[in-house]
Design an enzyme around this catalytic site. Structure first.
Site, PDB file in Angstrom:
ATOM      1  N   LYS B  93       0.879  -1.171   0.000  1.00 14.33           N
ATOM      2  CA  LYS B  93       0.000   0.000   0.000  1.00 14.33           C
ATOM      3  C   LYS B  93       0.913   1.217   0.000  1.00 14.33           C
ATOM      4  CE  LYS B  93      -3.171   2.650   2.796  1.00 14.33           C
ATOM      5  NZ  LYS B  93      -3.845   2.827   4.083  1.00 14.33           N
ATOM      6  N   GLY B 154      -8.651   9.188   8.647  1.00 12.20           N
ATOM      7  CA  GLY B 154      -9.070   9.323  10.041  1.00 12.20           C
ATOM      8  C   GLY B 154     -10.204  10.306  10.276  1.00 12.20           C
ATOM      9  N   ALA B 181      -9.504   5.251   3.170  1.00 17.20           N
ATOM     10  CA  ALA B 181      -9.430   6.438   4.028  1.00 17.20           C
ATOM     11  C   ALA B 181     -10.710   7.261   4.082  1.00 17.20           C
ATOM     12  CB  ALA B 181      -8.299   7.374   3.593  1.00 17.20           C
ATOM     13  N   GLY B 182     -11.025   7.699   5.284  1.00 15.70           N
ATOM     14  CA  GLY B 182     -12.105   8.661   5.480  1.00 15.70           C
ATOM     15  C   GLY B 182     -13.465   8.063   5.771  1.00 15.70           C
ATOM     16  N   ASN B 203      -9.832   1.667   9.012  1.00 16.12           N
ATOM     17  CA  ASN B 203      -9.179   1.336  10.268  1.00 16.12           C
ATOM     18  C   ASN B 203      -9.866   2.036  11.440  1.00 16.12           C
ATOM     19  OD1 ASN B 203      -5.680   0.874  11.162  1.00 16.12           O
ATOM     20  ND2 ASN B 203      -7.421   0.998  12.523  1.00 16.12           N
ATOM     21  N   THR B 204      -9.769   3.381  11.448  1.00 15.33           N
ATOM     22  CA  THR B 204     -10.234   4.138  12.609  1.00 15.33           C
ATOM     23  C   THR B 204     -11.714   3.904  12.905  1.00 15.33           C
ATOM     24  OG1 THR B 204      -8.643   5.799  11.884  1.00 15.33           O
ATOM     25  CG2 THR B 204     -10.117   6.432  13.654  1.00 15.33           C
TER      26      THR B 204
END
Lengths: 65, 253
Positions: B93, B154, B181-182, B203-204
């Protein structure tokens, strides 16, 4: 000789990278190495010679996103 | 059928391994969601690396190492080379970060690193924007997967630029794309898959939920729903109302 290992000043006696890793306590550890910003494959550590002032990075797995 | 460098995933969900309250909670999130890909990183060895390596290997999933935090092509290339040896995979990645506050990709460094890594046999998953010219250059460099952002890393804002992402998806019908992301909610993931994206990476949104394992499962369900909807041919939108119950045969009352 004096080298920088993961950002910290360290003293190592062995001139070869593989022997220096043993000295530093990573003899049996699974790590990836870079010397002065360039990748050193595990198979090339025996013939990679260290010099005074070298910057060594010793990395291993970490959580990531 | 688009795949990820020859790999078809049973569930279009890639899950990060960072920011969980404990390793056990992270394991539970993978177990409960059945996410088939885990992103991992390389950092200075401080004693915890070996145990983490054993744990992620034990998850039995594909590992996708990242170059998170790299701000130059050179840094990213060296990190990728180290990650390939460590994690024993050609997948990378590729993140080349342009600015520390926005974590926006640096398109120039990204192209430079992608060219070198693709030529060196890496299977590159570049973290990119919805910019089509950048996408074309990445494909020219040899990338067969693109990872456009939904919103800043995040932020949990979801898909910030629907028009841009829709156009990107349409412009490269043969390239597998992961929204990376996001994402903050399962509905964001469902929306991405409904639009024809091939997977989501997050992830977050899971790790910082009150119950990460349950949230991971919610994302897994949303991914299944979104992928099934995309494969089912969604209806077109229209501006006027159209009654679904036939008007013919209605009683004269």
């Amino acid at each position: 000789m004096k080298i920088e290992v993961n950002g910290e000043a360290r003293e190592v006696a062995a001139p070869q990278l593989d022997a220096a890793l043993v000295e530093l306590g990573w003899g049996a550890a699974k790590v990836a190495t870079a010397l002065n910003g360039s990748f050193v494959p595990a198979g090339a550590r025996g013939e990679t010679m260290l010099s005074d002032g070298d910057r060594l990075e010793v990395l291993s797995a970490m959580q990531g996103g | 059928m688009r795949d990820f460098y020859g790999v078809s995933l049973p569930l279009p969900l890639m899950l990060g391994t960072a920011r969980y309250p404990s390793p056990a909670v992270m394991e539970a999130a993978f177990r409960q969601s059945a996410a088939p890909v885990a992103t991992v990183s390389l950092r200075r060895e401080q004693g915890a690396g070996q145990a983490f390596w054993d744990m992620v290997r034990g998850l039995g999933v594909h590992l996708l190492p990242n170059t998170a935090g790299c701000h130059s092509a050179r840094e990213a290339i060296t990190t990728a080379q180290m990650a390939r040896e460590y994690f024993e995979t050609n997948w990378i990645k590729l993140e080349v970060i342009g600015h520390a506050d926005t974590l926006q990709p640096d398109p120039f460094g990204l192209i430079e690193a992608a060219e070198v890594l693709c030529a060196d046999g890496f299977e590159v998953f570049p973290y990119t924007t919805e910019d089509q010219i950048l996408a074309a250059r990445l494909v020219d460099a040899g990338c067969r997967v693109l990872m456009p952002w939904g919103a800043p890393i995040g932020s949990g804002l979801g898909l910030n630029n629907l028009h841009g992402l829709r156009s990107l998806r349409a412009a490269f019908p043969d390239v597998a794309m992961v929204i990376d992301a996001g994402l903050g909610l399962p509905s964001h993931a469902a929306q991405a898959l409904e639009m024809g994206f091939d997977a989501v990476l997050l992830n977050t949104a899971v790790a910082e939920a009150e119950d990460p394992a349950a949230m991971a499962e919610a994302f897994a369900l949303a991914c299944r729903a979104g992928a099934l909807a995309a494969a089912s041919g969604p209806m077109g939108q229209r501006d006027m109302a159209v009654p679904s119950t036939p008007v013919i045969g209605k009683a004269w009352l």
